[in-house]
Scaffold this motif. Structure first.
Motif, mmCIF file in Angstrom:
data_model
loop_
_atom_site.group_PDB
_atom_site.id
_atom_site.type_symbol
_atom_site.label_atom_id
_atom_site.label_comp_id
_atom_site.label_asym_id
_atom_site.label_seq_id
_atom_site.Cartn_x
_atom_site.Cartn_y
_atom_site.Cartn_z
ATOM 1 N N GLN A 22 0.879 -1.161 0.000
ATOM 2 C CA GLN A 22 0.000 0.000 0.000
ATOM 3 C C GLN A 22 0.920 1.214 0.000
ATOM 4 O O GLN A 22 1.921 1.247 0.714
ATOM 5 C CB GLN A 22 -0.889 0.013 1.240
ATOM 6 C CG GLN A 22 -1.842 -1.152 1.337
ATOM 7 C CD GLN A 22 -3.011 -1.082 0.361
ATOM 8 O OE1 GLN A 22 -3.349 -0.039 -0.163
ATOM 9 N NE2 GLN A 22 -3.629 -2.225 0.115
ATOM 10 N N SER A 41 0.979 -1.130 -13.361
ATOM 11 C CA SER A 41 0.505 -2.011 -12.298
ATOM 12 C C SER A 41 -0.158 -3.248 -12.894
ATOM 13 O O SER A 41 -0.963 -3.144 -13.824
ATOM 14 C CB SER A 41 -0.501 -1.246 -11.437
ATOM 15 O OG SER A 41 -0.925 -2.028 -10.364
ATOM 16 N N TYR A 45 -5.963 -7.997 -8.284
ATOM 17 C CA TYR A 45 -6.433 -7.119 -7.219
ATOM 18 C C TYR A 45 -7.609 -6.299 -7.732
ATOM 19 O O TYR A 45 -7.907 -6.273 -8.927
ATOM 20 C CB TYR A 45 -5.311 -6.213 -6.700
ATOM 21 C CG TYR A 45 -4.820 -5.172 -7.680
ATOM 22 C CD1 TYR A 45 -5.314 -3.878 -7.639
ATOM 23 C CD2 TYR A 45 -3.861 -5.481 -8.633
ATOM 24 C CE1 TYR A 45 -4.868 -2.920 -8.535
ATOM 25 C CE2 TYR A 45 -3.405 -4.532 -9.517
ATOM 26 C CZ TYR A 45 -3.907 -3.255 -9.466
ATOM 27 O OH TYR A 45 -3.470 -2.307 -10.347
ATOM 28 N N GLY A 48 -8.430 -0.682 -7.053
ATOM 29 C CA GLY A 48 -7.217 0.120 -7.177
ATOM 30 C C GLY A 48 -7.573 1.591 -7.358
ATOM 31 O O GLY A 48 -8.386 1.950 -8.197
ATOM 32 N N TYR A 61 -7.082 2.565 -10.682
ATOM 33 C CA TYR A 61 -5.736 2.050 -10.918
ATOM 34 C C TYR A 61 -5.744 0.538 -10.788
ATOM 35 O O TYR A 61 -5.111 -0.043 -9.927
ATOM 36 C CB TYR A 61 -4.767 2.704 -9.920
ATOM 37 C CG TYR A 61 -3.309 2.538 -10.258
ATOM 38 C CD1 TYR A 61 -2.799 2.923 -11.480
ATOM 39 C CD2 TYR A 61 -2.432 2.000 -9.332
ATOM 40 C CE1 TYR A 61 -1.461 2.784 -11.778
ATOM 41 C CE2 TYR A 61 -1.089 1.858 -9.608
ATOM 42 C CZ TYR A 61 -0.614 2.253 -10.836
ATOM 43 O OH TYR A 61 0.726 2.112 -11.128
ATOM 44 N N ASN A 62 -6.521 -0.108 -11.671
ATOM 45 C CA ASN A 62 -6.629 -1.555 -11.653
ATOM 46 C C ASN A 62 -5.557 -2.181 -12.530
ATOM 47 O O ASN A 62 -4.795 -1.480 -13.199
ATOM 48 C CB ASN A 62 -8.033 -1.983 -12.065
ATOM 49 C CG ASN A 62 -9.049 -1.624 -10.988
ATOM 50 O OD1 ASN A 62 -8.741 -1.647 -9.798
ATOM 51 N ND2 ASN A 62 -10.249 -1.264 -11.392
ATOM 52 N N SER A 63 -5.478 -3.488 -12.539
ATOM 53 C CA SER A 63 -4.432 -4.211 -13.257
ATOM 54 C C SER A 63 -4.367 -3.783 -14.720
ATOM 55 O O SER A 63 -5.386 -3.676 -15.397
ATOM 56 C CB SER A 63 -4.687 -5.712 -13.168
ATOM 57 O OG SER A 63 -3.600 -6.420 -13.704
ATOM 58 N N VAL A 78 -1.399 5.079 -3.561
ATOM 59 C CA VAL A 78 -2.253 4.030 -4.124
ATOM 60 C C VAL A 78 -2.814 3.169 -3.004
ATOM 61 O O VAL A 78 -2.104 2.822 -2.062
ATOM 62 C CB VAL A 78 -1.447 3.138 -5.102
ATOM 63 C CG1 VAL A 78 -2.286 1.970 -5.590
ATOM 64 C CG2 VAL A 78 -0.943 3.947 -6.280
ATOM 65 N N THR A 79 -4.089 2.821 -3.142
ATOM 66 C CA THR A 79 -4.717 1.822 -2.274
ATOM 67 C C THR A 79 -5.343 0.766 -3.178
ATOM 68 O O THR A 79 -5.707 1.056 -4.325
ATOM 69 C CB THR A 79 -5.796 2.439 -1.371
ATOM 70 O OG1 THR A 79 -6.785 3.075 -2.185
ATOM 71 C CG2 THR A 79 -5.196 3.454 -0.410
ATOM 72 N N TYR A 80 -5.484 -0.457 -2.655
ATOM 73 C CA TYR A 80 -6.043 -1.558 -3.432
ATOM 74 C C TYR A 80 -6.326 -2.715 -2.484
ATOM 75 O O TYR A 80 -5.909 -2.712 -1.321
ATOM 76 C CB TYR A 80 -5.074 -2.006 -4.541
ATOM 77 C CG TYR A 80 -3.804 -2.602 -3.985
ATOM 78 C CD1 TYR A 80 -3.683 -3.979 -3.834
ATOM 79 C CD2 TYR A 80 -2.753 -1.793 -3.561
ATOM 80 C CE1 TYR A 80 -2.538 -4.529 -3.288
ATOM 81 C CE2 TYR A 80 -1.621 -2.339 -3.015
ATOM 82 C CZ TYR A 80 -1.510 -3.705 -2.881
ATOM 83 O OH TYR A 80 -0.382 -4.242 -2.331
ATOM 84 N N ARG A 84 -0.557 -7.322 -5.994
ATOM 85 C CA ARG A 84 -0.218 -6.335 -7.019
ATOM 86 C C ARG A 84 1.294 -6.211 -7.155
ATOM 87 O O ARG A 84 2.045 -6.287 -6.188
ATOM 88 C CB ARG A 84 -0.823 -4.991 -6.617
ATOM 89 C CG ARG A 84 -0.451 -3.822 -7.442
ATOM 90 C CD ARG A 84 -1.158 -2.598 -6.889
ATOM 91 N NE ARG A 84 -0.323 -1.930 -5.924
ATOM 92 C CZ ARG A 84 0.232 -0.735 -6.118
ATOM 93 N NH1 ARG A 84 0.012 -0.075 -7.218
ATOM 94 N NH2 ARG A 84 0.979 -0.196 -5.190
#
Length: 113
Positions: A22, A41, A45, A48, A61-63, A78-80, A84
């Motif tokens: 994180q 990224s 996950y 994001g 901010y996904n894969s 960034v959090t998710y 990742r």
């Protein structure tokens, strides 16, 4: 090192691989303000979210996402949820200074008739 730099195809002279971290809001003081950091990224996950706080921007901010910004100027984090990996490309002027090569400058636009 001088011989290697003649064949170096990237403007970036540093890379980092970050796994399952994180990332709290921060700036990258060793990166050049003129250069953009490129963050890619991937992983399994969800949820994001990249925050660019001093720009008041929130990005999904996904894969597979790729983001470029000046990490020196823009506070980012960034959090998710899940697993990742991030590849980050950036520029440190210390290598340019050590090798005596020119530093990068801001991109400019020139109107040509």
């Amino acid at each position: 090192m001088c011989t290697c730099l003649q064949f170096w195809a990237l403007v970036f002279n540093c890379a980092a691989v970050i796994c399952n971290r994180q990332c709290p809001l921060h700036r990258d003081p060793r990166s050049t303000p003129e250069g953009f950091d490129i963050m890619t990224s991937v992983g399994h996950y969800c949820d994001g979210l990249m925050t660019l706080s001093n720009l008041s921007i929130w990005l999904r901010y996904n894969s597979g996402a790729v983001v470029g910004c000046s990490g020196h100027i823009v506070r980012h984090g960034v959090t998710y949820t899940g697993d990742r990996i991030v590849w980050t490309w950036f520029i440190h002027d210390s290598l340019h200074n050590f090798m005596g090569t020119p530093q990068s400058s801001y991109a400019t636009y020139m109107d040509v008739d």
